[in-house]
Scaffold this motif. Structure first.
Motif, mmCIF file in Angstrom:
data_model
loop_
_atom_site.group_PDB
_atom_site.id
_atom_site.type_symbol
_atom_site.label_atom_id
_atom_site.label_comp_id
_atom_site.label_asym_id
_atom_site.label_seq_id
_atom_site.Cartn_x
_atom_site.Cartn_y
_atom_site.Cartn_z
ATOM 1 N N MET A 2 -101.769 39.710 93.267
ATOM 2 C CA MET A 2 -101.731 38.862 94.446
ATOM 3 C C MET A 2 -100.360 38.900 95.115
ATOM 4 O O MET A 2 -100.258 38.865 96.333
ATOM 5 C CB MET A 2 -102.095 37.429 94.071
ATOM 6 C CG MET A 2 -103.551 37.093 94.322
ATOM 7 S SD MET A 2 -104.659 37.931 93.168
ATOM 8 C CE MET A 2 -104.480 36.909 91.731
ATOM 9 N N MET A 50 -110.897 37.984 93.285
ATOM 10 C CA MET A 50 -109.860 37.402 94.132
ATOM 11 C C MET A 50 -108.981 38.488 94.749
ATOM 12 O O MET A 50 -108.579 38.385 95.920
ATOM 13 C CB MET A 50 -109.007 36.434 93.309
ATOM 14 C CG MET A 50 -108.179 35.498 94.163
ATOM 15 S SD MET A 50 -107.043 34.440 93.207
ATOM 16 C CE MET A 50 -108.123 33.865 91.913
ATOM 17 N N ALA A 53 -110.759 40.006 97.691
ATOM 18 C CA ALA A 53 -110.756 39.088 98.830
ATOM 19 C C ALA A 53 -109.384 39.018 99.489
ATOM 20 O O ALA A 53 -109.270 39.084 100.727
ATOM 21 C CB ALA A 53 -111.197 37.696 98.381
ATOM 22 N N GLU A 54 -108.334 38.901 98.680
ATOM 23 C CA GLU A 54 -106.990 38.793 99.235
ATOM 24 C C GLU A 54 -106.543 40.108 99.875
ATOM 25 O O GLU A 54 -105.777 40.110 100.848
ATOM 26 C CB GLU A 54 -106.000 38.352 98.156
ATOM 27 C CG GLU A 54 -106.226 36.933 97.652
ATOM 28 C CD GLU A 54 -106.168 35.910 98.765
ATOM 29 O OE1 GLU A 54 -105.293 36.016 99.646
ATOM 30 O OE2 GLU A 54 -107.012 34.984 98.764
ATOM 31 N N ARG A 57 -107.954 40.101 103.323
ATOM 32 C CA ARG A 57 -107.299 39.125 104.185
ATOM 33 C C ARG A 57 -105.874 39.519 104.549
ATOM 34 O O ARG A 57 -105.382 39.188 105.628
ATOM 35 C CB ARG A 57 -107.263 37.756 103.507
ATOM 36 C CG ARG A 57 -108.613 37.118 103.291
ATOM 37 C CD ARG A 57 -108.479 35.762 102.625
ATOM 38 N NE ARG A 57 -107.683 34.862 103.432
ATOM 39 C CZ ARG A 57 -106.551 34.291 103.023
ATOM 40 N NH1 ARG A 57 -106.055 34.559 101.838
ATOM 41 N NH2 ARG A 57 -105.907 33.466 103.823
ATOM 42 N N SER A 58 -105.191 40.233 103.660
ATOM 43 C CA SER A 58 -103.756 40.453 103.816
ATOM 44 C C SER A 58 -103.375 41.813 104.365
ATOM 45 O O SER A 58 -102.341 41.957 105.003
ATOM 46 C CB SER A 58 -103.055 40.251 102.465
ATOM 47 O OG SER A 58 -103.336 38.975 101.934
ATOM 48 N N GLN A 110 -111.381 29.604 92.327
ATOM 49 C CA GLN A 110 -110.320 30.190 93.151
ATOM 50 C C GLN A 110 -110.801 31.485 93.801
ATOM 51 O O GLN A 110 -110.525 31.743 94.982
ATOM 52 C CB GLN A 110 -109.087 30.471 92.291
ATOM 53 C CG GLN A 110 -108.334 29.236 91.844
ATOM 54 C CD GLN A 110 -107.134 29.588 91.000
ATOM 55 O OE1 GLN A 110 -106.128 30.100 91.502
ATOM 56 N NE2 GLN A 110 -107.221 29.342 89.703
ATOM 57 N N SER A 114 -111.189 32.284 97.852
ATOM 58 C CA SER A 114 -110.608 33.459 98.510
ATOM 59 C C SER A 114 -111.686 34.256 99.223
ATOM 60 O O SER A 114 -111.478 34.753 100.336
ATOM 61 C CB SER A 114 -109.900 34.349 97.476
ATOM 62 O OG SER A 114 -108.724 33.743 96.997
ATOM 63 N N ARG A 117 -112.627 32.704 102.481
ATOM 64 C CA ARG A 117 -111.607 32.953 103.512
ATOM 65 C C ARG A 117 -111.658 34.390 104.013
ATOM 66 O O ARG A 117 -111.181 34.683 105.120
ATOM 67 C CB ARG A 117 -110.217 32.627 102.962
ATOM 68 C CG ARG A 117 -109.983 31.146 102.705
ATOM 69 C CD ARG A 117 -108.510 30.831 102.507
ATOM 70 N NE ARG A 117 -107.979 31.483 101.334
ATOM 71 C CZ ARG A 117 -107.963 30.941 100.121
ATOM 72 N NH1 ARG A 117 -108.476 29.740 99.920
ATOM 73 N NH2 ARG A 117 -107.430 31.591 99.099
#
Length: 204
Positions: A2, A50, A53-54, A57-58, A110, A114, A117
């Motif tokens: 992350m 996660m 997903a991150e 998003r990132s 969690q 994620s 989002r």
């Protein structure tokens, strides 16, 4: 993982790109990341979910060739998590193990936050039922959250770490998950967590 993804502002570095591509290859046809037969595999699968997903998003859109692959991987990983839940309750180490604990469930919630989002669909009913289960393991007077029941005592592995002091870690995990999913009781146990300052005791 992350931290690497969150630090990626422009083009992802070679190491990050190769890492994500490696993680994609660890997912099987059922959507499981890792080995289904491995002890406590649900932890790793939730964390990998996660990461997918991150990453979506990132990392700037279309900056890596695997963007579509990550979307598919996330959808499959989330679908497996939803299927693995004990109906009407939460998660533990294995697929529908018929028992639940806050430690595994915390990672899963969690991951699902994620995923939401990242625009992956997570049924509201699943979140509501899981938060209801969290309430069932929360002491109404102290707001302390137990490991698997509201009267759970210190949890440890015999012969390995029983010498360490007990801390309200499950209360902290539950509070974070409640906050991520918009539960108004998220701060109910915060005083227990804030009172547990770090100490220099070797067994702390």
């Amino acid at each position: 993982w992350m931290r690497l993804i969150a630090a990626c502002v422009r083009e992802p570095g070679k190491a990050l790109r190769k890492g994500i591509e490696w993680l994609l290859k660890q997912q099987d046809d059922k959507g499981v990341v890792g080995q289904l037969t491995a002890p406590k595999f649900m932890y790793g699968h939730a964390i990998a979910t996660m990461v997918f997903a991150e990453a979506l998003r990132s990392i700037p859109p279309k900056s890596i060739q695997t963007e579509d692959a990550i979307k598919r991987a996330l959808a499959k990983a989330v679908a497996f998590l939803l299927d693995a839940r004990n109906p009407g309750a939460a998660w533990r180490y294995m697929w529908r193990s018929n028992d639940n604990d806050v430690s595994v469930t915390g990672w899963v919630l969690q991951a699902l936050a994620s995923a939401k989002r990242a625009n992956e669909k997570v049924p509201d009913e699943v979140v509501r039922e899981t938060l209801k289960w969290l309430a069932s393991v929360t002491d109404a007077t102290s707001n302390k959250v137990g490991y698997d029941t509201k009267v759970s005592q210190k949890v440890y592995s015999q012969g390995r770490n029983e010498q360490f002091n007990d801390h309200p870690t499950m209360t902290a995990a539950a509070g974070l998950c409640r906050a991520l999913h918009g539960d108004t009781t998220a701060l109910s146990g915060i005083s227990l967590v804030l009172a547990d300052y770090p100490k220099t005791d070797a067994n702390n």
